[in-house]
Design an enzyme around this catalytic site. Structure first.
Site, PDB file in Angstrom:
ATOM      1  N   ILE A   3       4.691   8.297  -2.291  1.00 26.22           N
ATOM      2  CA  ILE A   3       3.832   7.287  -2.564  1.00 26.22           C
ATOM      3  C   ILE A   3       2.656   7.564  -3.475  1.00 26.22           C
ATOM      4  O   ILE A   3       2.021   8.742  -3.252  1.00 26.22           O
ATOM      5  CB  ILE A   3       3.079   6.844  -1.398  1.00 26.22           C
ATOM      6  CG1 ILE A   3       4.371   6.420  -0.194  1.00 26.22           C
ATOM      7  CG2 ILE A   3       2.152   5.763  -1.412  1.00 26.22           C
ATOM      8  CD1 ILE A   3       5.006   5.388  -0.656  1.00 26.22           C
ATOM      9  N   LYS A   4       2.689   6.992  -4.490  1.00 26.81           N
ATOM     10  CA  LYS A   4       1.422   7.313  -5.657  1.00 26.81           C
ATOM     11  C   LYS A   4       0.140   6.380  -5.212  1.00 26.81           C
ATOM     12  O   LYS A   4       0.300   5.285  -4.807  1.00 26.81           O
ATOM     13  CB  LYS A   4       1.591   6.766  -6.981  1.00 26.81           C
ATOM     14  CG  LYS A   4       2.708   7.667  -7.706  1.00 26.81           C
ATOM     15  CD  LYS A   4       3.217   6.841  -9.100  1.00 26.81           C
ATOM     16  CE  LYS A   4       2.355   7.263  -9.985  1.00 26.81           C
ATOM     17  NZ  LYS A   4       2.648   6.902 -11.437  1.00 26.81           N
ATOM     18  N   VAL A   5      -0.926   7.139  -5.166  1.00 27.29           N
ATOM     19  CA  VAL A   5      -2.171   6.293  -4.646  1.00 27.29           C
ATOM     20  C   VAL A   5      -3.371   6.873  -5.831  1.00 27.29           C
ATOM     21  O   VAL A   5      -3.650   7.829  -5.999  1.00 27.29           O
ATOM     22  CB  VAL A   5      -2.753   7.089  -3.490  1.00 27.29           C
ATOM     23  CG1 VAL A   5      -3.974   6.249  -2.839  1.00 27.29           C
ATOM     24  CG2 VAL A   5      -1.743   7.096  -2.306  1.00 27.29           C
TER      25      VAL A   5
END
Ligand code: G3P
Length: 223
Positions: free
Chosen positions: A85-87
């Site tokens: 997951i890219k945040v």
């Protein structure tokens, strides 16, 4: 060191994965916005996962920590063995990264990093990867080299479990600069990857060798 593809096109990923040099994929809302036909996001991500053996990064777009975590957990549930997951780094982003990593054991990429401090904070929050935006930092006249060298020093001296991923790569020169500065991974578009792997001198030499080989055969030199 490794190379990821910064790409949302399963066919291009499939084609370049056969080269044996690509070990992951990053996607982002900008790449998604370039699509011309309607598509189902889950199906597309699943196709990308099938086209590469390695991590596939999907970016959250919510702005509150709880909403970022909810959105990321949904994406992660599509393929827990590959999805990361890219945040984007923000106050809510750091909080979400800490929750993903420590509460849900979901690997994250802290993204849109433009300074050493943002990267270091994301590493302390537990991020698996730090996406340093090389091209945008250059365009903002700040030094991506300095940030990556300092981050690499911190990661090694503090034995932090994370990797520097150089992103926003505008050309092969950026990829080489980033790896030389200490990035563990570069994520590049299919065009930049092909430019990295090709050189006119190589093509010329191979053509010359093929001609030499043909001449040697023609002259009966070689049985
Ligand atoms: O996917 C992250 C990053 O590579 C995007 O960079 O500057 O091309 O939008 P940019």
């Amino acid at each position: 060191m490794s190379i990821f593809l910064d790409c949302f096109d399963p066919a291009a990923i499939e084609r370049l994965s056969h080269l044996g040099v690509v070990s992951g994929v990053t996607t982002n809302p900008n790449l998604i916005s370039r699509e011309t036909e309607p598509f189902n996001l889950r199906e597309r991500i699943e196709k990308i996962c099938a086209a590469v053996s390695g991590p596939v990064a999907v970016e959250t777009t919510a702005s509150e920590a709880a909403a970022i975590v909810a959105q990321g957990r949904e994406f992660y549930s599509w393929n827990p063995s590959q999805i990361v997951i890219k945040v984007p780094v923000s106050m809510a982003g750091y909080e979400a990264i800490a929750q993903f990593e420590r509460k849900h054991s979901i690997p994250t990429i802290a993204t849109c990093i433009m300074t050493f401090a943002q990267g270091y904070a994301a590493a302390l929050a537990g991020a698996h990867y730090l996406a340093v935006f090389w091209g945008r930092m250059r365009e903002a006249v700040s030094s991506p080299e300095e940030a990556v060298i300092l981050l690499r020093e911190r990661i090694e001296s503090e034995k932090l479990r994370c990797s520097i991923l150089a992103a926003s790569i505008r050309g092969p020169h950026h990829a080489v600069e980033a790896l030389s500065a200490g990035a563990h991974i570069v994520t590049v578009s299919p065009q930049v990857l092909e430019s990295l792997l090709k050189h006119p001198g190589t093509d010329e030499t191979v053509a010359r060798f093929a001609e030499d080989w043909r001449c040697a055969r023609e002259r009966g030199l070689m049985s």
